[in-house]
Write a protein that holds these residues in place. Structure first.
Motif, PDB file in Angstrom:
ATOM      1  N   LEU A 260      -7.046  16.579  10.112  1.00 17.51           N
ATOM      2  CA  LEU A 260      -7.922  15.767  10.949  1.00 17.51           C
ATOM      3  C   LEU A 260      -7.161  14.946  11.980  1.00 17.51           C
ATOM      4  O   LEU A 260      -7.682  14.642  13.051  1.00 17.51           O
TER       5      LEU A 260
ATOM      6  N   GLN B  43      -5.852  16.307   4.356  1.00 13.75           N
ATOM      7  CA  GLN B  43      -6.850  15.691   5.245  1.00 13.75           C
ATOM      8  C   GLN B  43      -6.172  15.102   6.475  1.00 13.75           C
ATOM      9  O   GLN B  43      -6.611  15.320   7.607  1.00 13.75           O
TER      10      GLN B  43
ATOM     11  N   MET C  16     -13.841   0.836   5.470  1.00 11.82           N
ATOM     12  CA  MET C  16     -13.495   1.284   4.120  1.00 11.82           C
ATOM     13  C   MET C  16     -13.945   0.247   3.097  1.00 11.82           C
ATOM     14  O   MET C  16     -13.768   0.444   1.894  1.00 11.82           O
TER      15      MET C  16
ATOM     16  N   ARG D 160     -12.093  -0.424  11.897  1.00  8.46           N
ATOM     17  CA  ARG D 160     -11.834   0.819  11.171  1.00  8.46           C
ATOM     18  C   ARG D 160     -11.445   0.524   9.722  1.00  8.46           C
ATOM     19  O   ARG D 160     -11.890   1.202   8.797  1.00  8.46           O
ATOM     20  N   SER D 161     -10.624  -0.520   9.539  1.00 10.44           N
ATOM     21  CA  SER D 161     -10.261  -0.907   8.180  1.00 10.44           C
ATOM     22  C   SER D 161     -11.467  -1.415   7.415  1.00 10.44           C
ATOM     23  O   SER D 161     -11.670  -1.077   6.250  1.00 10.44           O
TER      24      SER D 161
ATOM     25  N   TRP E 265     -14.543  11.199   4.766  1.00  7.74           N
ATOM     26  CA  TRP E 265     -13.651  12.091   4.029  1.00  7.74           C
ATOM     27  C   TRP E 265     -13.151  11.492   2.725  1.00  7.74           C
ATOM     28  O   TRP E 265     -12.876  12.209   1.779  1.00  7.74           O
ATOM     29  N   VAL E 266     -12.994  10.166   2.686  1.00  3.11           N
ATOM     30  CA  VAL E 266     -12.467   9.554   1.468  1.00  3.11           C
ATOM     31  C   VAL E 266     -13.599   9.057   0.579  1.00  3.11           C
ATOM     32  O   VAL E 266     -13.614   9.294  -0.623  1.00  3.11           O
TER      33      VAL E 266
ATOM     34  N   ASP F 197      -2.343   7.575   6.000  1.00  3.82           N
ATOM     35  CA  ASP F 197      -2.007   7.161   4.636  1.00  3.82           C
ATOM     36  C   ASP F 197      -2.754   5.890   4.252  1.00  3.82           C
ATOM     37  O   ASP F 197      -3.312   5.780   3.163  1.00  3.82           O
ATOM     38  N   SER F 198      -2.746   4.906   5.166  1.00  2.00           N
ATOM     39  CA  SER F 198      -3.311   3.601   4.799  1.00  2.00           C
ATOM     40  C   SER F 198      -4.829   3.687   4.644  1.00  2.00           C
ATOM     41  O   SER F 198      -5.435   2.803   4.059  1.00  2.00           O
ATOM     42  N   LEU F 199      -5.436   4.756   5.179  1.00  2.00           N
ATOM     43  CA  LEU F 199      -6.879   4.928   4.996  1.00  2.00           C
ATOM     44  C   LEU F 199      -7.184   5.799   3.779  1.00  2.00           C
ATOM     45  O   LEU F 199      -8.316   6.235   3.587  1.00  2.00           O
ATOM     46  N   ALA F 200      -6.164   6.074   2.972  1.00  2.00           N
ATOM     47  CA  ALA F 200      -6.316   6.820   1.716  1.00  2.00           C
ATOM     48  C   ALA F 200      -6.674   8.288   1.932  1.00  2.00           C
ATOM     49  O   ALA F 200      -7.187   8.947   1.046  1.00  2.00           O
ATOM     50  N   LEU F 201      -6.386   8.815   3.147  1.00  3.54           N
ATOM     51  CA  LEU F 201      -6.600  10.246   3.350  1.00  3.54           C
ATOM     52  C   LEU F 201      -5.490  11.009   2.619  1.00  3.54           C
ATOM     53  O   LEU F 201      -4.353  10.542   2.552  1.00  3.54           O
TER      54      LEU F 201
ATOM     55  N   LYS G 177     -16.706  10.011   0.934  1.00  7.77           N
ATOM     56  CA  LYS G 177     -17.722  11.081   0.864  1.00  7.77           C
ATOM     57  C   LYS G 177     -19.101  10.568   1.294  1.00  7.77           C
ATOM     58  O   LYS G 177     -20.130  10.926   0.707  1.00  7.77           O
TER      59      LYS G 177
ATOM     60  N   CYS H  55      -6.527  -2.081   3.004  1.00  3.11           N
ATOM     61  CA  CYS H  55      -6.400  -1.488   4.325  1.00  3.11           C
ATOM     62  C   CYS H  55      -5.388  -2.253   5.141  1.00  3.11           C
ATOM     63  O   CYS H  55      -5.130  -3.423   4.902  1.00  3.11           O
ATOM     64  N   MET H  56      -4.810  -1.571   6.103  1.00  2.49           N
ATOM     65  CA  MET H  56      -3.759  -2.204   6.895  1.00  2.49           C
ATOM     66  C   MET H  56      -4.082  -2.114   8.385  1.00  2.49           C
ATOM     67  O   MET H  56      -4.555  -1.095   8.867  1.00  2.49           O
TER      68      MET H  56
ATOM     69  N   LEU I 242     -14.140   8.319  10.113  1.00  2.95           N
ATOM     70  CA  LEU I 242     -13.297   9.348   9.501  1.00  2.95           C
ATOM     71  C   LEU I 242     -13.066   9.108   8.004  1.00  2.95           C
ATOM     72  O   LEU I 242     -13.374   9.956   7.169  1.00  2.95           O
ATOM     73  N   ALA I 243     -12.527   7.922   7.676  1.00  2.00           N
ATOM     74  CA  ALA I 243     -12.206   7.665   6.270  1.00  2.00           C
ATOM     75  C   ALA I 243     -13.453   7.538   5.387  1.00  2.00           C
ATOM     76  O   ALA I 243     -13.493   8.106   4.303  1.00  2.00           O
TER      77      ALA I 243
ATOM     78  N   GLU J  97      -3.369   6.603  -4.210  1.00  2.00           N
ATOM     79  CA  GLU J  97      -4.621   6.812  -3.473  1.00  2.00           C
ATOM     80  C   GLU J  97      -5.688   5.812  -3.892  1.00  2.00           C
ATOM     81  O   GLU J  97      -6.480   5.353  -3.075  1.00  2.00           O
TER      82      GLU J  97
ATOM     83  N   ARG K 215      -4.890   2.642  -2.108  1.00  2.00           N
ATOM     84  CA  ARG K 215      -5.148   2.729  -0.666  1.00  2.00           C
ATOM     85  C   ARG K 215      -6.633   2.715  -0.336  1.00  2.00           C
ATOM     86  O   ARG K 215      -7.023   2.374   0.779  1.00  2.00           O
ATOM     87  N   ARG K 216      -7.451   3.088  -1.301  1.00  2.00           N
ATOM     88  CA  ARG K 216      -8.894   3.014  -1.050  1.00  2.00           C
ATOM     89  C   ARG K 216      -9.383   1.567  -1.010  1.00  2.00           C
ATOM     90  O   ARG K 216     -10.427   1.282  -0.445  1.00  2.00           O
TER      91      ARG K 216
ATOM     92  N   ASN L 235       0.843  -1.207   0.000  1.00  2.00           N
ATOM     93  CA  ASN L 235       0.000   0.000   0.000  1.00  2.00           C
ATOM     94  C   ASN L 235       0.873   1.250   0.000  1.00  2.00           C
ATOM     95  O   ASN L 235       0.459   2.321   0.421  1.00  2.00           O
TER      96      ASN L 235
END
Lengths: 261, 367
Positions: B278, B274, A172, A168-169, A123-124, B266-270, A126, A99-100, A119-120, A92, A95-96, A67
């Motif tokens: 955040l 961001q 996504m 959390r991972s 923001w990622v 980074d690993s969450l693609a922010l 949307k 996940c790690m 959070l992700a 990016e 990374r979407r 990643n």
């Protein structure tokens, strides 16, 4: 989905359709130190791979190149059909989908558990906040920790924190999950609660690459076990073959050391 | 052994008995501490009564030179008689309600913004408050519209000037310092070099030099006919100077955030911004609240240096009042004591707020 547009160099075959990860002759150096040497690896969709090896063997570095937390100097890495190079858009995009989970959890200490999870997606991806909250509660229930949603990470035990990190991972909704020694920083009595969650995940068909010394986990869920030493993949086999009939002496020595007690 | 067995028995008895036990234990245990205790008491007896006598008992508030001459103590009459000159400097006497109002408004906005920590509902109002408040303050100070007479900013002075210079200084130096700190950590060589050179040059130069440069040298580089206001130049000088110091404070905070936090982002693609906004900055800035406030306090006091380029800040107006009549000149101790008291009050409030902020932000997160 973004597909790599850069021409592939040399005579390396393009990644096959079934492979979600393809690593071709990848090399990495830290200064003069050759951390990863000619790594070749392909991972099919839904495959569960356990990577083990002595410390300093490059196993964490290898999954961190997948990643792009680590760069590499030569060769190619394709993840989900995307070439991972210097292109920020590609990074990016990967990374979407990847996940790690880290050894030290790396939860955000200034946010509640729920905020960590949403959070992700917000923001990622949307995603509207309400929907993100529902998604987060869904995964918190799956890792059996929903009642802690409004606490801060510092108020949870290590095992709980690691389960939050896994949730959390999952929020996504990744195609691939990377685990970097997820149980190494835990007190022994908390290892099982984390492994249980990982086993469930494996059984649901998640593509997983896991750096771990939990050989029980490897035996139970791995499709393939990889043994690394000194920056090279020394042995790669199905778990039964790997544990019952290891080929190389280095693998035999390693297994005797970690299974002896 | 149980923990309780090690604890000394709770003191019992009357207040006097407990006081004797306490002082034996804390003040008179051993000959060395006994000497220190007695010495300190003697020192306070020597120091405090004369100060109280001078500042309160024998002092006078009489705002005349004759009244002051009669009193053997402090002549607070000096401050009393010259209060408006000290507070507002050379601002036209009949218009001094305007800087007063501006100052009150500015204090109100500052308090409102700081209160956002305690009352989350107020946070949304912070930006509108400044956006609406600053033009109102500008109109009050300059005038020229709504029937207010125009007052050139070279007549501004006193406490409003000090407060304006320092609060505008904070508002602009903070984001600029943040960008410099991020620039210094950048992987892009050009941005990194510019940031490092800027920070090191400005830190290596005294503020007086920066102010002199801003007021004397800078106009030389401008084409003929173009002038930038003296007050604005001083304000820019203060901002540029403070930003360099803040940048180093923020860098300390950024370096204290564990690498894993960057990697998790980074690993969450922010994206970089961001992650910064955040994840990293909320943690980094919280860590550096004490040194940040420390920088603000020293900037607040450094605004007094604008007197060297001919602006009369709060300390400058005290000097102005002392010189206004030769008879007052000998009461400089009272004048400076008054200025010191006001400066102390404001700086001490900042320090107290910083402590409160740290405590408030840490609530709930601790194990």
């Amino acid at each position: 989905m973004t597909v790599a547009t850069e021409p592939t160099t040399g005579a390396v075959p393009p990644p096959s359709k079934e492979d979600v990860i393809t690593v071709n002759k990848m090399n990495k150096w830290y200064g003069n130190f050759h951390v990863l040497q000619d790594i070749d690896l392909s991972v099919r969709k839904g495959e569960r791979i356990v990577i083990c090896g002595p410390s300093g063997s490059g196993k964490s570095t290898l999954i961190r190149t997948l990643n792009r937390l680590e760069t590499y100097q030569s060769g190619e890495v394709f993840v989900d059909g995307i070439l991972l190079g210097d292109d920020v858009k590609n990074i990016e995009a990967v990374r979407r989908e990847v996940c790690m989970v880290f050894q030290h959890f790396n939860l955000f200490p200034h946010m509640t558990v729920l905020e960590n999870l949403t959070l992700a997606p917000i923001w990622v991806r949307k995603m509207p906040k309400k929907q993100a909250n529902e998604l987060a509660m869904h995964y918190l229930e799956r890792v059996r920790i929903a009642e802690q949603a409004h606490k801060y990470p510092g108020q949870l035990s290590g095992g709980q924190q690691q389960r939050v990190a896994i949730a959390r991972s999952l929020c996504m909704q990744p195609k691939i999950m990377l685990f970097d020694e997820p149980t190494s920083a835990l007190d022994p009595e908390m290892v099982k609660e984390v492994l249980d969650v990982m086993v469930e995940l494996a059984k649901e068909g998640m593509t997983m690459l896991c750096v771990t010394h939990e050989m029980g986990f490897a035996k139970e869920v791995a499709d393939r076990v990889i043994f690394m030493d000194a920056g090279q993949i020394v042995e790669m086999a199905g778990p039964q073959e790997f544990f019952d009939n290891p080929k190389s002496d280095r693998t035999k020595l390693f297994l005797s050391q970690i299974l002896s007690h | 052994m149980s923990e309780n067995a090690k604890l000394p028995p709770l003191p019992t008895g009357t207040f006097a008995e407990r006081a004797i036990i306490w002082s034996k234990k804390n003040l008179f245990d051993g000959w060395f501490n006994t000497i220190l205790t007695l010495g300190s008491i003697a020192f306070l007896f020597w120091l405090i009564p004369p100060i109280v006598e001078w500042a309160i008992v024998n002092a006078t508030l009489s705002p005349t030179i004759e009244g002051c001459a009669e009193a053997s103590g402090a002549c607070w009459g000096f401050v009393n008689a010259n209060l408006r000159l000290i507070l507002f400097g050379t601002y036209p006497f009949d218009e001094q309600w305007r800087p007063l109002l501006a100052m009150i408004l500015l204090m109100g906005i500052i308090c409102g913004s700081l209160g956002g920590v305690k009352y989350p509902g107020m946070r949304k109002a912070i930006i509108p408050m400044w956006v609406i408040g600053v033009p109102i303050i500008a109109i009050l100070m300059w005038g020229g519209v709504f029937g207010l007479t125009y007052v050139q900013n070279s007549y501004w002075g006193g406490l409003p000037l000090t407060l304006i210079l320092s609060s505008i200084g904070v508002i602009f130096a903070f984001p600029f310092g943040l960008l410099l700190a991020l620039g210094r950590q950048s992987h892009m060589p050009a941005i990194k070099t510019v940031s490092v050179v800027y920070i090191e040059v400005i830190r290596g130069v005294p503020l007086i030099t920066v102010l002199f440069m801003a007021s004397v040298m800078f106009p030389l580089f401008l084409p003929d006919g173009v002038t930038i206001d003296k007050l604005l130049r001083a304000q820019i000088g203060i901002i540029l100077f403070t930003a360099a110091y803040l940048a180093e404070v923020f860098r300390g905070g950024l370096q204290a955030v564990p690498r894993g936090q960057f990697e998790a982002g980074d690993s969450l693609a922010l994206s970089y911004w961001q992650s910064m906004r955040l994840i990293i900055l909320p943690q980094a800035l919280r860590l550096v609240i004490p040194p940040t406030v420390n920088s603000f306090i020293s900037m607040f006091k450094d605004t007094t240096l604008v007197v060297i380029i001919g602006l009369f800040d709060f300390l400058g107006t005290v000097k102005l009042a002392l010189r206004s009549d030769p008879a007052w000149t000998k009461y400089y101790v009272e004048g400076y004591a008054f200025a010191a008291a006001i400066f102390f009050l404001i700086c001490f409030s900042m320090a107290k707020y910083s402590a409160y902020l740290e405590k408030e932000l840490r609530k709930g997160e601790q194990r």
